[in-house]
Design a protein around this motif. Structure first.
Motif, PDB file in Angstrom:
ATOM      1  N   GLY A  40      -1.290   6.499   7.815  1.00  0.00           N
ATOM      2  CA  GLY A  40      -0.388   7.518   7.289  1.00  0.00           C
ATOM      3  C   GLY A  40       0.384   6.997   6.092  1.00  0.00           C
ATOM      4  N   PHE A  41       0.638   7.876   5.133  1.00  0.00           N
ATOM      5  CA  PHE A  41       1.432   7.535   3.957  1.00  0.00           C
ATOM      6  C   PHE A  41       2.866   8.007   4.160  1.00  0.00           C
ATOM      7  CE2 PHE A  41      -2.770   7.553   2.021  1.00  0.00           C
ATOM      8  CZ  PHE A  41      -2.704   6.411   1.242  1.00  0.00           C
ATOM      9  N   ASN A  42       3.793   7.276   3.553  1.00  0.00           N
ATOM     10  CA  ASN A  42       5.170   7.758   3.586  1.00  0.00           C
ATOM     11  C   ASN A  42       5.356   8.827   2.519  1.00  0.00           C
ATOM     12  OD1 ASN A  42       5.081   6.069   1.324  1.00  0.00           O
ATOM     13  ND2 ASN A  42       7.228   5.567   1.507  1.00  0.00           N
ATOM     14  N   GLN A  43       6.481   9.490   2.542  1.00  0.00           N
ATOM     15  CA  GLN A  43       6.744  10.535   1.562  1.00  0.00           C
ATOM     16  C   GLN A  43       7.279   9.921   0.278  1.00  0.00           C
ATOM     17  OE1 GLN A  43       9.438  13.179   3.525  1.00  0.00           O
ATOM     18  NE2 GLN A  43       7.769  14.357   4.419  1.00  0.00           N
ATOM     19  N   ILE A  44       6.879  10.507  -0.842  1.00  0.00           N
ATOM     20  CA  ILE A  44       7.359  10.041  -2.143  1.00  0.00           C
ATOM     21  C   ILE A  44       7.993  11.204  -2.887  1.00  0.00           C
ATOM     22  CG2 ILE A  44       5.682   8.170  -2.371  1.00  0.00           C
ATOM     23  CD1 ILE A  44       4.173  10.009  -4.340  1.00  0.00           C
ATOM     24  N   GLU A  65      15.778   0.576  -8.121  1.00  0.00           N
ATOM     25  CA  GLU A  65      14.864   0.466  -9.252  1.00  0.00           C
ATOM     26  C   GLU A  65      13.616   1.325  -9.007  1.00  0.00           C
ATOM     27  OE1 GLU A  65      13.861  -2.748  -6.338  1.00  0.00           O
ATOM     28  OE2 GLU A  65      15.695  -2.246  -7.370  1.00  0.00           O
ATOM     29  N   ASN A  66      12.856   1.500 -10.081  1.00  0.00           N
ATOM     30  CA  ASN A  66      11.639   2.311 -10.007  1.00  0.00           C
ATOM     31  C   ASN A  66      10.587   1.595  -9.174  1.00  0.00           C
ATOM     32  OD1 ASN A  66      12.954   4.003 -11.747  1.00  0.00           O
ATOM     33  ND2 ASN A  66      11.997   3.128 -13.564  1.00  0.00           N
ATOM     34  N   GLU A  67       9.769   2.373  -8.544  1.00  0.00           N
ATOM     35  CA  GLU A  67       8.710   1.807  -7.706  1.00  0.00           C
ATOM     36  C   GLU A  67       7.374   2.344  -8.194  1.00  0.00           C
ATOM     37  OE1 GLU A  67      10.225   3.370  -4.087  1.00  0.00           O
ATOM     38  OE2 GLU A  67      11.482   1.642  -3.711  1.00  0.00           O
ATOM     39  N   ASP A  68       6.333   1.585  -7.983  1.00  0.00           N
ATOM     40  CA  ASP A  68       5.006   2.010  -8.420  1.00  0.00           C
ATOM     41  C   ASP A  68       3.970   1.806  -7.315  1.00  0.00           C
ATOM     42  OD1 ASP A  68       5.011  -0.712  -8.416  1.00  0.00           O
ATOM     43  OD2 ASP A  68       4.078  -0.944 -10.370  1.00  0.00           O
ATOM     44  N   TYR A  69       4.339   2.197  -6.113  1.00  0.00           N
ATOM     45  CA  TYR A  69       3.418   2.030  -4.995  1.00  0.00           C
ATOM     46  C   TYR A  69       3.602   3.155  -3.986  1.00  0.00           C
ATOM     47  CZ  TYR A  69       7.562   0.200  -2.623  1.00  0.00           C
ATOM     48  OH  TYR A  69       8.805   0.071  -2.083  1.00  0.00           O
ATOM     49  N   LEU A  70       2.566   3.356  -3.202  1.00  0.00           N
ATOM     50  CA  LEU A  70       2.613   4.225  -2.033  1.00  0.00           C
ATOM     51  C   LEU A  70       2.602   3.313  -0.818  1.00  0.00           C
ATOM     52  CD1 LEU A  70      -0.158   6.767  -3.045  1.00  0.00           C
ATOM     53  CD2 LEU A  70       2.284   7.104  -3.216  1.00  0.00           C
ATOM     54  N   LYS A  71       3.317   3.672   0.206  1.00  0.00           N
ATOM     55  CA  LYS A  71       3.377   2.839   1.394  1.00  0.00           C
ATOM     56  C   LYS A  71       2.439   3.414   2.450  1.00  0.00           C
ATOM     57  CE  LYS A  71       6.836  -0.032   3.484  1.00  0.00           C
ATOM     58  NZ  LYS A  71       8.238  -0.260   3.698  1.00  0.00           N
ATOM     59  N   LEU A  72       1.498   2.592   2.898  1.00  0.00           N
ATOM     60  CA  LEU A  72       0.493   2.998   3.868  1.00  0.00           C
ATOM     61  C   LEU A  72       0.803   2.336   5.199  1.00  0.00           C
ATOM     62  CD1 LEU A  72      -2.290   4.372   4.386  1.00  0.00           C
ATOM     63  CD2 LEU A  72      -3.337   2.256   3.632  1.00  0.00           C
ATOM     64  N   TYR A  73       0.893   3.140   6.259  1.00  0.00           N
ATOM     65  CA  TYR A  73       1.236   2.627   7.586  1.00  0.00           C
ATOM     66  C   TYR A  73       0.012   2.639   8.490  1.00  0.00           C
ATOM     67  CZ  TYR A  73       6.088   3.156   6.242  1.00  0.00           C
ATOM     68  OH  TYR A  73       7.289   3.044   5.592  1.00  0.00           O
ATOM     69  N   ASN A  74      -0.097   1.615   9.332  1.00  0.00           N
ATOM     70  CA  ASN A  74      -1.159   1.538  10.329  1.00  0.00           C
ATOM     71  C   ASN A  74      -0.589   2.058  11.641  1.00  0.00           C
ATOM     72  OD1 ASN A  74      -3.367   0.913  11.854  1.00  0.00           O
ATOM     73  ND2 ASN A  74      -3.385  -1.253  11.365  1.00  0.00           N
ATOM     74  N   LEU A  75      -0.938   3.279  11.987  1.00  0.00           N
ATOM     75  CA  LEU A  75      -0.368   3.921  13.161  1.00  0.00           C
ATOM     76  C   LEU A  75      -1.225   3.747  14.408  1.00  0.00           C
ATOM     77  CD1 LEU A  75       0.558   7.254  11.364  1.00  0.00           C
ATOM     78  CD2 LEU A  75       2.030   5.293  11.772  1.00  0.00           C
ATOM     79  N   GLY A  76      -2.361   3.081  14.293  1.00  0.00           N
ATOM     80  CA  GLY A  76      -3.294   2.984  15.411  1.00  0.00           C
ATOM     81  C   GLY A  76      -3.204   1.693  16.186  1.00  0.00           C
ATOM     82  N   GLY A  77      -2.076   1.037  16.187  1.00  0.00           N
ATOM     83  CA  GLY A  77      -1.899  -0.181  16.970  1.00  0.00           C
ATOM     84  C   GLY A  77      -2.706  -1.352  16.461  1.00  0.00           C
ATOM     85  N   GLY A  78      -2.989  -1.407  15.166  1.00  0.00           N
ATOM     86  CA  GLY A  78      -3.737  -2.522  14.599  1.00  0.00           C
ATOM     87  C   GLY A  78      -5.231  -2.326  14.640  1.00  0.00           C
ATOM     88  N   ALA A  79      -5.713  -1.132  14.975  1.00  0.00           N
ATOM     89  CA  ALA A  79      -7.152  -0.909  15.099  1.00  0.00           C
ATOM     90  C   ALA A  79      -7.823  -0.627  13.758  1.00  0.00           C
ATOM     91  CB  ALA A  79      -7.414   0.249  16.068  1.00  0.00           C
ATOM     92  N   ALA A  80      -7.066  -0.296  12.726  1.00  0.00           N
ATOM     93  CA  ALA A  80      -7.665   0.032  11.430  1.00  0.00           C
ATOM     94  C   ALA A  80      -7.958  -1.248  10.662  1.00  0.00           C
ATOM     95  CB  ALA A  80      -6.724   0.930  10.645  1.00  0.00           C
ATOM     96  N   LYS A  81      -9.235  -1.456  10.346  1.00  0.00           N
ATOM     97  CA  LYS A  81      -9.670  -2.654   9.619  1.00  0.00           C
ATOM     98  C   LYS A  81     -10.730  -2.250   8.609  1.00  0.00           C
ATOM     99  CE  LYS A  81      -8.727  -5.601  13.523  1.00  0.00           C
ATOM    100  NZ  LYS A  81      -9.218  -6.174  14.713  1.00  0.00           N
ATOM    101  N   LYS A  82     -10.901  -3.079   7.592  1.00  0.00           N
ATOM    102  CA  LYS A  82     -11.915  -2.882   6.550  1.00  0.00           C
ATOM    103  C   LYS A  82     -11.813  -1.484   5.954  1.00  0.00           C
ATOM    104  CE  LYS A  82     -14.941  -6.224   8.680  1.00  0.00           C
ATOM    105  NZ  LYS A  82     -16.167  -6.474   9.398  1.00  0.00           N
ATOM    106  N   ILE A  83     -10.706  -1.234   5.264  1.00  0.00           N
ATOM    107  CA  ILE A  83     -10.383   0.086   4.738  1.00  0.00           C
ATOM    108  C   ILE A  83     -10.641   0.108   3.231  1.00  0.00           C
ATOM    109  CG2 ILE A  83      -8.546   1.797   4.508  1.00  0.00           C
ATOM    110  CD1 ILE A  83      -7.150   0.106   6.777  1.00  0.00           C
ATOM    111  N   THR A  84     -11.346   1.116   2.777  1.00  0.00           N
ATOM    112  CA  THR A  84     -11.511   1.357   1.352  1.00  0.00           C
ATOM    113  C   THR A  84     -10.691   2.590   1.003  1.00  0.00           C
ATOM    114  OG1 THR A  84     -13.746   0.457   1.406  1.00  0.00           O
ATOM    115  CG2 THR A  84     -13.157   1.785  -0.495  1.00  0.00           C
TER     116      THR A  84
END
Length: 138
Positions: A40-44, A65-84
Motif C-alpha cells: 500500500g502507498f501512503n497519501q501524498i 522540506e520538499n520530498e520526492d518519494y512515495l512511501k510504500l508499505y508492506n502490509l502482508g507481514g513480510g510476505a512481499a518479496k521480489k517486487i517490480t
C-alpha cells in the motif's frame, strides 16, 4: 506398583507434551504461510509554493522540506518479496521502473520518483486536470 503407575503417567505426560509441541509448530507454520502479500502507498499532496513550483508532500511525514518519494508499505507481514514497481504513462509507456528485493514489514520503503513522473504530475495540474493518465504496476 505405585512406581510403575507413576512411570506410566510420566511417560504419558511426555508423549502429550510432544504432541502439543508438534501441534503448535504446525499451527505457527500455517499462520506464517497464510499471509498474503499486500502493498500500500501512503497519501501524498501536491502543493504549489509562492514561485508556482510544484512540491510533493507525504501526509505521513512532518518534514518541512520538499520530498520526492512515495512511501510504500508492506502490509502482508513480510510476505512481499521480489517486487517490480513500474510507473506507466497510459497503458504501456514505462516512465519509471524500480526493482525491490524485499520490503521491511514494519517500516515503509521510500520509492523515489524521477523527473519524468514529477513533470507529468505538474503538467496535469497546469492543464487543470484532476486525474493524470498515470498508473503504478506492482
Amino acid at each position: 506398583m505405585i512406581n510403575i503407575i507413576s512411570a506410566i503417567g510420566s511417560l504419558g505426560t511426555f508423549i502429550m507434551a510432544l504432541f502439543y509441541f508438534v501441534s503448535v509448530s504446525v499451527q505457527l507454520y500455517q499462520m506464517k504461510i497464510s499471509f498474503i502479500p499486500a502493498l500500500g502507498f501512503n497519501q501524498i499532496l501536491l502543493i504549489r509554493d509562492k514561485d508556482q513550483k510544484l512540491n510533493l508532500k507525504n501526509t505521513s511525514s512532518n518534514a518541512e522540506e520538499n520530498e520526492d518519494y512515495l512511501k510504500l508499505y508492506n502490509l502482508g507481514g513480510g510476505a512481499a518479496k521480489k517486487i517490480t514497481i513500474e510507473v506507466l504513462l497510459g497503458e504501456d509507456k514505462v516512465i519509471q521502473k524500480k526493482y525491490v528485493n524485499m520490503l521491511p514489514s514494519k517500516e515503509g520503503y521510500m520509492l523515489p520518483i524521477n523527473k519524468t513522473v514529477f513533470d507529468e504530475l505538474d503538467d496535469t495540474i497546469k492543464n487543470n486536470g484532476y486525474e493524470p493518465n498515470m498508473n503504478i504496476k506492482l
